[in-house]
Design an enzyme around this catalytic site. Structure first.
Site, PDB file in Angstrom:
ATOM      1  N   ASP A 136      28.179  11.454 -50.966  1.00  0.00           N
ATOM      2  CA  ASP A 136      26.996  11.226 -50.382  1.00  0.00           C
ATOM      3  C   ASP A 136      26.950   9.811 -49.133  1.00  0.00           C
ATOM      4  O   ASP A 136      27.528   9.057 -49.412  1.00  0.00           O
ATOM      5  CB  ASP A 136      26.676   9.801 -51.759  1.00  0.00           C
ATOM      6  N   TRP A 173      25.861   2.670 -55.630  1.00  0.00           N
ATOM      7  CA  TRP A 173      25.245   3.621 -55.747  1.00  0.00           C
ATOM      8  C   TRP A 173      26.017   4.874 -56.212  1.00  0.00           C
ATOM      9  O   TRP A 173      26.011   6.058 -56.740  1.00  0.00           O
ATOM     10  CB  TRP A 173      24.272   4.417 -54.127  1.00  0.00           C
ATOM     11  N   LYS A 193      17.023   6.503 -44.113  1.00  0.00           N
ATOM     12  CA  LYS A 193      17.206   5.281 -42.854  1.00  0.00           C
ATOM     13  C   LYS A 193      17.958   5.553 -41.851  1.00  0.00           C
ATOM     14  O   LYS A 193      16.967   5.250 -41.240  1.00  0.00           O
ATOM     15  CB  LYS A 193      19.136   5.060 -43.672  1.00  0.00           C
TER      16      LYS A 193
END
Lengths: 365, 365
Positions: free
Chosen positions: B174, B103, B198
């Site tokens: 992030d 990511w 999440k």
């Protein structure tokens, strides 16, 4: 026993009760998984079945030809206002926009941010406060325009294109507030977008329907990936994590729509609701004054009208609320009363409103 | 009786049961309105109370100083990958990106789409398949960089910055997969973004936390309006229709987090879960092979490990599923097993997994 009000909000708006009940009943354990649909991987077969069913139901209910793709995205119409020109208009292409209300003007303004003078206003009824749609003779199209953008239903002003404008060009259309209200010939549409929160489901899901040639016209070069339509089409709207819960509820709403007879049954209901409500307004034309000046342009989704005084408008909203009817206050730019009667508003709901309106005019007319 | 599995999905992932139960119980009638939260106007006082409470809870739980704004947007981390450089890097500014996994690399690639060579890779452990984080000596920063972007937890690889990298620059981060796992000093962060799916709520909500000076650095000129952070800050994330249902569930999750003692209690749980699971792996080091090579870099959110053979990995996933444990298959780039143990996974859930692992090694070791 759950108390439910009669909901005339303009969006987010009421959803069909059976679709909500299904959502509630499965909230902790979806499809026998022992998880909520919001807790399961978007790559799981159980979620993908929902995702694919939602897309298939959009196709089936609207009767989409094979050369259209259905995308399920985020950001609402606002992000679509930007994504349309980012994909279609960055590289010299031109487009015409018909501005028929608050949201149509926003779509136009956002396109200008991206494409400047290459987007033109093809016609506007702003001088008349958007109280009617432009006539054919008032629309002037650029022969070089790749498409004509219009707004099929003007949520704020309560006008709706009963016949789509004669343009000779492919349409790009914001259908946020009247998608799925009836079936229509889709072939002239290059791209349709709609925020879900009126006729489809919860806010946070955007349905985009794009014809293959328009998808091929999209140029996503140099754009952050999320902003390009082609990647979402290629990945079946699973390029990134989709708004799974919202898509699941969209599926529940569409499955319910199908179960009651699809768009033919929904259109019949909507026409009956419109006839009831406009019938009442017209019967008491000295008391209830419609905002829209042309009967042919009246919306079957949003019905705007005034009462003789500001005090009576306030009293109407207050008494309606006391009688279990919510969301009737007009949008700030227009004022008055707005009754939004989207698909989930039943004929009985409109009968309740009309009975209240009849009583109100007797007491105050 | 609702059957609930033990959920180790990497995201969307499990949410606290009391927050889901509250959502279910209020689904048809929220806050005494007679409507679902997804059916009520986002301009209503009832929805705005939820919206404001969600924002206030983010502030309170994380202990955000007054010079930070909390935005509730859409599009997930993917859209944030683009919005960060669109707002901060279009006009000559430079930035460094630390790429520590799948990511983080995507974030970097998206920034390059917008800012080209003005974004640099400050360090990477790609050659080691991202199986550890870079050491301080392996990071090289551009003195002209306005910020350093990093990914606080690498969901795919199972590494997590226990100490944030020493950069001497403001961070942009992030934090999708470990926001709210513990309290941390936020002052060095210029901007934090996190997809909700999440530790926070359902997919379709993105939390952005931005320091006032970073907000002032944002240049939204010429961008479609949705893509500029300042308009959302100015309008308290009500510029356009927000994902109301998702934000409501976020509020329910955060209110539950607060009720159990806030981030101090959550961190204690998370540390205990990590100790249990890594303890088991380390006890059977010949059988369970951790993917991450440096103990100091181990994630308390995602735990990746291998078994001696591919067949044993498949058997592990299969038998775990039979025992009510879901989502253990590793991400395709890494393989093996990945147990994601976000906030909503309880100590008891991890004890269940560890007991299963002990039995599995006895039967197959």
């Amino acid at each position: 026993m759950t108390r439910r009000v009669v909901n005339f909000y303009a969006g987010p708006a009421g959803l069909p009760l059976p679709a909500l009940e299904r959502t509630r009943d499965e909230l902790l354990d979806f499809a026998g998984t022992g998880m909520s649909v919001m807790e399961i991987s978007h790559r799981s077969k159980e979620y993908e079945a929902v995702h694919d069913e939602a897309i298939a139901l959009v196709r089936e209910l609207m009767g989409l030809p094979a050369n259209y793709k259905v995308l399920l995205l985020q950001g609402g119409a606002h992000l679509a206002f930007g994504m349309v020109p980012l994909n279609l208009l960055r590289h010299g292409r031109k487009a015409d926009y018909i501005t028929t209300g608050n949201w149509a003007e926003r779509a136009f303004a956002e396109a200008k941010l991206v494409a400047g003078d290459r987007v033109r206003e093809a016609g506007s009824t702003k001088k008349e406060k958007f109280a009617r749609l432009p006539k054919a003779a008032e629309l002037k199209f650029d022969p070089e325009a790749a498409f004509v953008h219009f707004t099929s239903n003007n949520t704020v002003e309560g006008t709706q294109w009963q016949q789509f404008p004669a343009t000779g060009k492919p349409y790009v259309c914001d259908m946020s507030s009247d998608i799925m209200w009836r079936k229509f010939p889709v072939e002239q549409f290059g791209l349709i977008y709609a925020g879900a929160q009126k006729n489809l489901g919860p806010s946070g899901v955007t349905v985009v329907i794009v014809r293959d040639d328009f998808l091929a016209m999209c140029n996503a070069e140099g754009l952050p990936s999320y902003l390009g339509y082609p990647i979402h089409a290629e990945k079946n709207s699973l390029y990134n994590t989709p708004p799974c819960l919202g898509i699941y509820i969209l599926r529940n709403v569409l499955a319910y729509n199908k179960s009651i007879g699809g768009l033919a049954a929904i259109e019949a209901n909507n026409r009956r609701k419109g006839a009831l409500l406009y019938g009442c307004i017209d019967r008491h034309a000295g008391f209830y004054k419609p905002f829209v000046t042309e009967k042919a342009d009246r919306s079957f989704m949003n019905v705007d009208f005034f009462l003789p005084t500001k005090d009576l408008i306030d009293l109407f909203v207050k008494e309606a609320k006391k009688n279990g009817m919510i969301g009737l206050k007009g949008y700030r730019d227009v004022g008055g009363i707005r009754a939004s009667i989207y698909n989930a508003v039943s004929v009985a709901d409109v009968e309740t409103l009309v009975a209240f309106m009849e009583g109100f005019v007797k007491r105050n007319g």
